[in-house]
Write an enzyme that holds these catalytic residues in place. Sequence first.
Site, short mmCIF file in Angstrom:
data_model
loop_
_atom_site.label_atom_id
_atom_site.label_comp_id
_atom_site.label_asym_id
_atom_site.label_seq_id
_atom_site.Cartn_x
_atom_site.Cartn_y
_atom_site.Cartn_z
N SER A 140 0.84 -1.19 0.00
CA SER A 140 0.00 0.00 0.00
C SER A 140 0.87 1.24 0.00
O SER A 140 2.02 1.20 0.46
CB SER A 140 -0.90 0.01 1.24
OG SER A 140 -1.60 1.24 1.36
N TYR A 154 -1.61 -1.23 10.24
CA TYR A 154 -1.76 -1.41 8.80
C TYR A 154 -0.53 -0.93 8.03
O TYR A 154 0.04 -1.68 7.23
CB TYR A 154 -3.01 -0.65 8.32
CG TYR A 154 -3.33 -0.88 6.86
CD1 TYR A 154 -4.04 -2.01 6.47
CD2 TYR A 154 -2.95 0.04 5.89
CE1 TYR A 154 -4.34 -2.23 5.13
CE2 TYR A 154 -3.25 -0.18 4.55
CZ TYR A 154 -3.95 -1.31 4.18
OH TYR A 154 -4.24 -1.53 2.86
#
Length: 266
Positions: A140, A154
């Site tokens: 990401s 995350y």
Amino acid sequence: MMRRRVLITGASAGIGVALARVYAEKGWDLILTARREAAMQALAAEIRAAHGVDAAVIAADLSEEDAPERLIEEIAARGLTVDGLINNAGFSRTTGFLATEPQAHAAMIRVMLSAPVALSRLVLPGMVERGFGRVINVASLAGQMPATGGDTLYGPIKSFLIKASQGLWLETRGTGVHVTALCPGYTLTEFHDVNGSREQVSSAYPAWMWQTADHVARVAHDSCEADRPRVTPGLANNVLAALGKLLPDDVALRIVAGHARRLGRI
């Protein structure tokens, strides 16, 4: 010519579905895995009809500790070979580190960090031996930025995937195996509906910052074929990634703190 077969985790929704469609279009046979079997069966039927490729479906929950091993055993029992691996399964917890149960943190780490490591270790020896392999780890843009409060694990998990992919890219050079870390920014999928942040992110960021899952999937395929160790789709996302590297920590942390406040996470 023998068709290659790619294993895609998290293949019931979002980027995983887009990747399945792109790889089928390119002539790959598929192994789809996720928890939701009905959604995968529907996708497999669509892909078979549209592209004439084979699409096997294996339901699996990668939050279970031995799930990667059992998945690869089932694939072998079906007489299938994994020529490509896309570690896409993932989710986020946006309720804050202290407000999230330890069991949920453990599941997140197993699905998004431990499973990609285990699956890569299980399939890479065969790829190297055969002289061909493709591995995409779906990381990401968050993995290239300071961690965001409220979704504390995350970003660090995605950063790990980027670094691990780069290491594997170096380790497998010259073997016929390509390893790429895919680092999408905001992408139009069900991801934000699942973690409950759709309304916040939609109002916080303009339409030009969002990309389609199909575009991200095509960039992923083409970058892995070109043997790029990392790719961040979109000019704006590349600018943000560069700023994440160049800005002093205190400035960068103030910026991501503002981001977290806009999303109601801190």
